[in-house]
Design an enzyme around this catalytic site. Sequence first.
Site, PDB file in Angstrom:
ATOM      1  N   GLY A 210       3.109   2.476  -3.973  1.00 49.90           N
ATOM      2  CA  GLY A 210       2.304   1.262  -4.166  1.00 49.90           C
ATOM      3  C   GLY A 210       3.018   0.042  -3.644  1.00 49.90           C
ATOM      4  O   GLY A 210       3.989   0.157  -2.890  1.00 49.90           O
ATOM      5  N   ASN A 211       2.538  -1.130  -4.002  1.00 47.48           N
ATOM      6  CA  ASN A 211       3.216  -2.362  -3.598  1.00 47.48           C
ATOM      7  C   ASN A 211       2.953  -3.451  -4.641  1.00 47.48           C
ATOM      8  O   ASN A 211       2.251  -3.223  -5.623  1.00 47.48           O
ATOM      9  CB  ASN A 211       2.771  -2.800  -2.200  1.00 47.48           C
ATOM     10  N   HIS A 212       3.547  -4.621  -4.403  1.00 45.53           N
ATOM     11  CA  HIS A 212       3.525  -5.677  -5.426  1.00 45.53           C
ATOM     12  C   HIS A 212       2.283  -6.567  -5.390  1.00 45.53           C
ATOM     13  O   HIS A 212       2.254  -7.583  -6.070  1.00 45.53           O
ATOM     14  CB  HIS A 212       4.753  -6.579  -5.263  1.00 45.53           C
ATOM     15  N   ALA A 278      -3.616  -5.325   0.073  1.00 42.58           N
ATOM     16  CA  ALA A 278      -2.380  -4.814   0.686  1.00 42.58           C
ATOM     17  C   ALA A 278      -2.480  -3.291   0.628  1.00 42.58           C
ATOM     18  O   ALA A 278      -2.088  -2.668  -0.358  1.00 42.58           O
ATOM     19  CB  ALA A 278      -1.173  -5.317  -0.083  1.00 42.58           C
TER      20      ALA A 278
END
Length: 405
Positions: A210-212, A278
């Site tokens: 995943g990402n922030h 994102a």
Amino acid sequence: MLRAKNVLLAVTGSIAAYKAAELTRLFIKAGARVKVCMTPEAAEFITPLTLATLSKNPVHTAFTEGEKSSRVWDSHVDLAAWADCMVFAPLTANTLAKMAQGQSDNFLIATYLSARCPVFVATAMDLDMYAHPTTQSNLEALARHGEQVIPSGFGDLASGWVGVGRMAEPQQIIDRMETFMRASQPLYGKRVLLTAGPTHEPIDPVRFIGNHSSGKMGFALARIALELGAAVTVVLGPVAPQFEEEDLVLVPVQTAVEMLEAVRAHFAQSDIFIAAAAVSDYRPRVVSAQKVKREQRALSLELIETPDILSVMGAQKKSQITVGFALETEDEEKNALKKLIEKKADCMVINSLRDPGSGFSHDTNQIKILARDGEKIAFDLKSKLAVAADIFKFILRKYHALRED
Ligand code: C5P
């Protein structure tokens, strides 16, 4: 629609003036700021004190205020400039005739003639006065001048007669104003589709890539699109929605593939597509059915590309405007231009992680917008809401040009 709007209520001398109190109360309840102006005749039917108390503002009745020795000029021009909309309720046959002729012998008409905002008129008079050809042709004149006529309704009249002449009810006046304002919004009737947040690409039942991304930028765009009158759908990765409301359709997804499918399902009906998510560029080729155990010193995961949602939509778009975000750490403009071309986007919003205050989780962002025709604008560091407003302002200005591309 009326929230934070400056409403100027003009009251003239009809028995229906007592309804101006209820109308003022409803405006205030709807979040509007209200100022009232009235003719001296109206003040015979309802006291300025009542309307000043309800509107929380002094009532304007004449060109000058105060005792003779300390008299000050009350500027009808300033009052008209303050108003986002002006509403005459009730409007008598006499003031109507003066408005149609531009006969500014009182404060109200002088204010009306100075107003650049939309003007609504809610007539109130006896049935024969209302039906009189002069009244009707005066109303036609007002409509020709662009004023919004809220016709009188049928019912009991102060004279004891029953017929058409009574002022529309306060709530009907508000509904009519809101309908007009909604239809005047720049994105009224348009559909905006957004992706927002991260994607989670599962490795096994408990882990993911995943990402922030917080989804804050996507929701700021949703908020502004709603304020501009659009119907908005947000395809949202696995983060909590920043807000929910009736006119906002939320489609929660986890992975890039799910996000693509949800976007596909809504894209054809959309006018503007903004990819603010994102999206993970890769996902594990195989998702383990069981939790991956710690059995070796090193573990390799085979990753495969996820679908590029903006590119897929760019390739199949018809009249849609497609907008992407390019979050870069170096060569920002060069990389953004490459993405704009590859993804067949109409514009790219560039933000650089090198700018302090930009990127994930911040409440602020500093962007540049790059359009297909080469136009490029740089903006200051702003709140994400202000950035979203800049983006839509840019799109709206470019809209026709982009569509003819
Ligand atoms: O990740 P990248 O910098 O290529 O993202 C640029 C734009 O493309 C962003 O608007 C992003 O939402 C979109 N994108 C997408 N699907 C992907 C990757 C990126 O829609 N798989």
